[in-house]
Design a protein around this motif. Structure first.
Motif, PDB file in Angstrom:
ATOM      1  N   UNK A   1       0.782  -1.446  -0.123  1.00 32.56           N
ATOM      2  CA  UNK A   1       0.112  -0.123   0.144  1.00 32.56           C
ATOM      3  C   UNK A   1       0.775   1.500   0.044  1.00 32.56           C
ATOM      4  N   UNK A   2       2.163   1.302   0.395  1.00 27.66           N
ATOM      5  CA  UNK A   2       2.881   2.419   0.408  1.00 27.66           C
ATOM      6  C   UNK A   2       3.297   2.799  -1.119  1.00 27.66           C
ATOM      7  N   UNK A   3       3.396   4.303  -1.304  1.00 30.10           N
ATOM      8  CA  UNK A   3       4.007   4.713  -2.495  1.00 30.10           C
ATOM      9  C   UNK A   3       5.498   4.903  -2.696  1.00 30.10           C
ATOM     10  N   UNK A   4       5.957   4.991  -3.733  1.00 24.51           N
ATOM     11  CA  UNK A   4       7.437   5.206  -4.333  1.00 24.51           C
ATOM     12  C   UNK A   4       7.716   5.676  -5.506  1.00 24.51           C
ATOM     13  N   UNK A   5       8.917   6.155  -5.707  1.00 24.21           N
ATOM     14  CA  UNK A   5       9.375   6.523  -6.901  1.00 24.21           C
ATOM     15  C   UNK A   5       9.838   5.457  -7.813  1.00 24.21           C
ATOM     16  N   UNK A   6       9.902   5.498  -9.065  1.00 22.37           N
ATOM     17  CA  UNK A   6      10.324   4.486  -9.733  1.00 22.37           C
ATOM     18  C   UNK A   6      11.977   4.057  -9.404  1.00 22.37           C
ATOM     19  N   UNK A   7      12.408   2.918  -9.210  1.00 24.70           N
ATOM     20  CA  UNK A   7      13.477   2.723  -8.989  1.00 24.70           C
ATOM     21  C   UNK A   7      13.766   1.198  -9.150  1.00 24.70           C
ATOM     22  N   UNK A   8      15.129   0.893  -9.482  1.00 25.53           N
ATOM     23  CA  UNK A   8      15.454  -0.459  -9.909  1.00 25.53           C
ATOM     24  C   UNK A   8      16.958  -0.625 -10.169  1.00 25.53           C
ATOM     25  N   UNK A   9      17.528  -1.869 -10.295  1.00 22.38           N
ATOM     26  CA  UNK A   9      18.712  -2.284 -10.424  1.00 22.38           C
ATOM     27  C   UNK A   9      19.180  -2.106 -11.851  1.00 22.38           C
ATOM     28  N   UNK A  10      20.432  -1.697 -11.636  1.00 21.76           N
ATOM     29  CA  UNK A  10      21.010  -1.373 -13.180  1.00 21.76           C
ATOM     30  C   UNK A  10      21.726  -2.700 -13.494  1.00 21.76           C
ATOM     31  N   UNK A  11      21.547  -3.286 -14.632  1.00 17.02           N
ATOM     32  CA  UNK A  11      21.947  -4.450 -15.278  1.00 17.02           C
ATOM     33  C   UNK A  11      23.335  -4.506 -15.853  1.00 17.02           C
ATOM     34  N   UNK A  12      23.947  -5.632 -16.071  1.00 19.11           N
ATOM     35  CA  UNK A  12      25.482  -5.598 -16.474  1.00 19.11           C
ATOM     36  C   UNK A  12      25.525  -5.165 -18.079  1.00 19.11           C
ATOM     37  N   UNK A  13      26.328  -4.259 -18.225  1.00 19.75           N
ATOM     38  CA  UNK A  13      26.531  -3.599 -19.586  1.00 19.75           C
ATOM     39  C   UNK A  13      25.424  -2.697 -19.793  1.00 19.75           C
ATOM     40  N   UNK A  14      24.768  -2.048 -18.813  1.00 15.46           N
ATOM     41  CA  UNK A  14      23.646  -0.915 -18.992  1.00 15.46           C
ATOM     42  C   UNK A  14      24.248   0.206 -18.426  1.00 15.46           C
TER      43      UNK A  14
ATOM     44  N   UNK B   1      23.880   3.945 -16.236  1.00 16.94           N
ATOM     45  CA  UNK B   1      22.909   4.077 -15.146  1.00 16.94           C
ATOM     46  C   UNK B   1      21.605   4.917 -15.765  1.00 16.94           C
ATOM     47  N   UNK B   2      22.095   5.884 -16.937  1.00 17.22           N
ATOM     48  CA  UNK B   2      20.949   6.588 -17.581  1.00 17.22           C
ATOM     49  C   UNK B   2      20.079   5.786 -18.209  1.00 17.22           C
ATOM     50  N   UNK B   3      20.442   4.661 -18.859  1.00 24.80           N
ATOM     51  CA  UNK B   3      19.969   3.477 -19.193  1.00 24.80           C
ATOM     52  C   UNK B   3      18.651   2.635 -18.520  1.00 24.80           C
ATOM     53  N   UNK B   4      19.175   2.527 -17.355  1.00 24.38           N
ATOM     54  CA  UNK B   4      18.634   1.927 -16.091  1.00 24.38           C
ATOM     55  C   UNK B   4      17.308   2.836 -15.523  1.00 24.38           C
ATOM     56  N   UNK B   5      17.649   3.961 -15.585  1.00 22.62           N
ATOM     57  CA  UNK B   5      16.645   5.013 -15.101  1.00 22.62           C
ATOM     58  C   UNK B   5      15.509   5.046 -16.117  1.00 22.62           C
ATOM     59  N   UNK B   6      15.934   5.248 -17.526  1.00 20.31           N
ATOM     60  CA  UNK B   6      14.833   4.981 -18.566  1.00 20.31           C
ATOM     61  C   UNK B   6      14.021   3.730 -18.524  1.00 20.31           C
ATOM     62  N   UNK B   7      14.865   2.646 -18.330  1.00 18.00           N
ATOM     63  CA  UNK B   7      14.141   1.462 -18.523  1.00 18.00           C
ATOM     64  C   UNK B   7      13.007   1.270 -17.265  1.00 18.00           C
ATOM     65  N   UNK B   8      13.562   1.657 -16.322  1.00 20.20           N
ATOM     66  CA  UNK B   8      12.777   1.305 -14.868  1.00 20.20           C
ATOM     67  C   UNK B   8      11.352   2.364 -14.954  1.00 20.20           C
TER      68      UNK B   8
END
Length: 149
Positions: A42-55, A57-64
């Motif tokens: 039930x809590x709220x959050x901003x989009x966040x997730x793990x960076x994948x190998x070879x990705x 950090x900007x790509x990880x943010x866009x993917x998430x």
């Protein structure tokens, strides 16, 4: 976890890992922050997730952003890098994850697809930054450290 795994787990040393994550503070044209509601807790959050190998950090943010909301953005900027003991998760087996999180800001361009998903069963909603709902500890910490909350 099955019984043999649980029983063996008590004799194995607990592990601590460093995990790199990307988070994105996405806002609409009115400056309202996009949050995602956790279906079970039930809590709220901003989009966040793990960076994948070879990705990147900007790509990880866009993917998430895409994976968690179905939206993309044309403009995203790096806000800051966060780490520390308050950005940690302890799992049921005792393992710990310490997060290093790159926080980005982005604008969501409202169109009919965005408007159809917000305030629906998708668990997405824009909030005034001065009236945010209860959030998970990671999102709370990131927003406080960025000066938003």
């Amino acid at each position: 976890m099955d019984l043999p795994t649980r029983d063996i787990g008590q004799y194995i040393a607990k592990r601590a890992n460093i995990v790199v994550k990307a988070a994105i503070m996405a806002a609409n044209d009115q400056g309202e922050l996009l949050l995602i509601q956790h279906a079970e807790q039930g809590h709220w959050r901003i989009p966040v997730g793990e960076m994948r190998p070879g990705e990147t950090i900007e790509g990880a943010a866009l993917r998430e952003l895409w994976e968690e909301t179905g939206w993309t953005t044309e403009s995203m900027s790096f806000e800051s890098l966060y780490s520390g003991p308050e950005l940690r998760q302890v799992h049921a087996n005792g393992d710990e994850e310490y997060y290093v999180i790159a926080l980005f800001k982005a604008r969501i361009i409202l169109d009919h697809l965005v408007e159809a998903r917000v305030n629906s069963d998708a668990g997405l909603k824009f909030f005034d930054p001065n009236a945010l709902p209860p959030m998970n500890s990671i999102s709370q910490t990131l927003l406080e450290q960025s000066g938003l909350k």
